[in-house]
Scaffold this active site. Structure first.
Site, PDB file in Angstrom:
ATOM      1  CG  ASN A 181      47.375  15.971  50.788  1.00  0.00           C
ATOM      2  OD1 ASN A 181      47.986  16.982  51.462  1.00  0.00           O
ATOM      3  ND2 ASN A 181      46.160  16.350  50.155  1.00  0.00           N
ATOM      4  CG  ASP A 207      46.711  22.815  45.932  1.00  0.00           C
ATOM      5  OD1 ASP A 207      46.088  22.331  44.809  1.00  0.00           O
ATOM      6  OD2 ASP A 207      46.047  23.215  46.834  1.00  0.00           O
ATOM      7  CG  ASP A 253      31.169  20.239  60.319  1.00  0.00           C
ATOM      8  OD1 ASP A 253      30.471  20.264  59.195  1.00  0.00           O
ATOM      9  OD2 ASP A 253      31.676  19.175  60.609  1.00  0.00           O
ATOM     10  CB  ILE A 254      28.960  23.743  56.075  1.00  0.00           C
ATOM     11  CG1 ILE A 254      28.147  24.547  55.682  1.00  0.00           C
ATOM     12  CG2 ILE A 254      29.344  22.390  55.545  1.00  0.00           C
ATOM     13  CD1 ILE A 254      28.201  25.852  55.709  1.00  0.00           C
TER      14      ILE A 254
END
Length: 401
Positions: free
Chosen positions: A10, A150, A284-285
């Site tokens: 990937n 995808d 960034d959560i």
């Protein structure tokens, strides 16, 4: 092809993930990722699982390494463990297949030429994917290689879902339509949910993939019928740095009001908005959840907007389905952040859905039920850990067998 290894690659614009699966299934024999490619902080790390031996975890700094150097390192690594000896297939994730590819294909020069021709549909992703393909074919020319798209899963969407309210010629002549992304993840999550719940052939699922890039997908009887990402991954949910849905006139307004070039506005919408833009803190959560717990109002609002947009899409997709059996959470945020799941689910009370607090708060990397028993709803909440590489390996094996 029994007892043969499948390598999955990937290749991202500045990152690369890889896994090797024995016969294309099960847990990976080796998996890893490289980040910050072509930068001083570039590194690669991997985990190896060998029979009757302890798991080996290793990280190596590779300052300035590009895709070629990383892939050469990976091939040498795989060879040192003996994984290349039984390598029968290499599966590549390709972000955008346009309207050309709805299913995995065996790669050849003609296919690669077509991929180059549609790279303008995903200029940040497809060129990197093609780089990985070319390097792998050069290094391992005798190994069959497959592209898994995808966008492929979403090619089953009906015209009323994928067409925009534009003159039809923009679709027929220029390919402007909703393509959707995260199809590999949505397909895997929905298939595992059907298996886990024992659903029949007729079923309706809403898949929620939450990560730095996020999307929602309505799945009717195993087929994608609508999804939140569109012509590009910019549309839909509020994400890490992407704005998601906005009024298109905002682009013209910013251009006229402050003289910002369209290219800069596009870059802003992709790289400077979303959670990062709303909070002014981070994309960034996990960082935002920490700040929210400490009372930071900007972080709290960014999280509320993120969760509200997800819940709004979930409820809107009921109109796309004939029935709703399950809502499934996947992706790194979807599987690890119970606060985010709880906030989203709390907005679905109109559906009679209730969360099982104990199941929602516990950690683990196994599929599990998140909903509590409820007589008012037939819809279940399910968590499925993301496994894109495994799904790619599975599709590769199905194609050639």
């Amino acid at each position: 092809m029994p007892n043969q290894n499948v390598l999955v690659i990937n290749c991202g614009s500045a990152s690369l993930r890889f896994s090797v699966f024995a016969n294309g299934c099960g847990e990976p024999l080796i998996c890893g990722n490289a980040e910050n490619l072509e930068k001083e902080k570039a590194y690669i790390k991997w985990k190896v699982t060998l029979q009757n031996e302890p798991v080996i975890v290793h990280k190596e700094q590779m300052a300035g390494a590009d895709h070629k150097k990383i892939l050469n390192t990976i091939f040498a690594l795989l060879n040192s463990y003996g994984f290349l000896e039984k390598l029968s297939l290499i599966g590549h994730k390709v972000t955008h297949g346009g309207e050309h590819f709805s299913k995995p294909v065996v790669l050849n020069d003609k296919i690669i030429k077509t991929l180059n021709q549609i790279s303008n549909l995903a200029p940040l992703h497809n060129p990197a994917n093609i780089t990985g393909i070319k390097l792998a074919r050069k290094n391992l020319p005798n190994v069959m290689q497959v592209a898994v798209f995808d966008t492929g899963f979403h090619q089953s969407m009906p015209a009323h879902a994928y067409l925009y309210g534009l003159p039809v010629k923009y679709h027929t002549e220029y390919g402007v339509r909703r393509y959707g992304f995260h199809g590999i993840s949505h397909q895997y999550a929905s298939e595992k949910t059907v298996e886990f719940l024992g659903l029949q052939n007729e079923h309706g699922i809403i898949s929620v993939h939450l990560d730095h890039g996020s999307s929602v997908c309505a799945i009717n009887n195993g087929r994608s019928v609508d999804t939140s990402m569109g012509f590009t991954p910019l549309e839909g949910l509020v994400m890490g740095t992407r704005c998601g849905d906005i009024d298109a006139s905002i682009v013209d307004y910013l251009n006229l009001k402050i003289g910002m070039p369209v290219a800069d506005i596009t870059r802003l919408l992709n790289k400077g908005c979303g959670l990062l833009g709303l909070s002014g803190i981070s994309d960034d959560i996990r960082v935002l959840v920490d700040h929210a717990h400490k009372g930071n109002a900007d972080a709290q609002l960014a999280i509320e907007i993120f969760c509200y947009r997800v819940a709004k899409y979930i409820t809107s997709y009921i109109a796309s389905l004939e029935r709703l059996d399950a809502i499934v959470f996947t992706g790194k945020i979807g599987e690890s952040e119970n606060l985010i799941r709880d906030k989203i689910i709390s907005r679905l009370a109109v559906l009679g859905i209730k969360v099982n607090t104990q199941e929602n708060t516990k950690r683990g990397d196994k599929i599990r039920l998140l909903s509590s028993d409820s007589q008012s709803s037939r819809c279940q909440l399910v968590l499925v850990p993301v496994a894109e590489e495994l799904q790619i390996a599975k599709q590769c094996k199905m194609l050639v067998s």
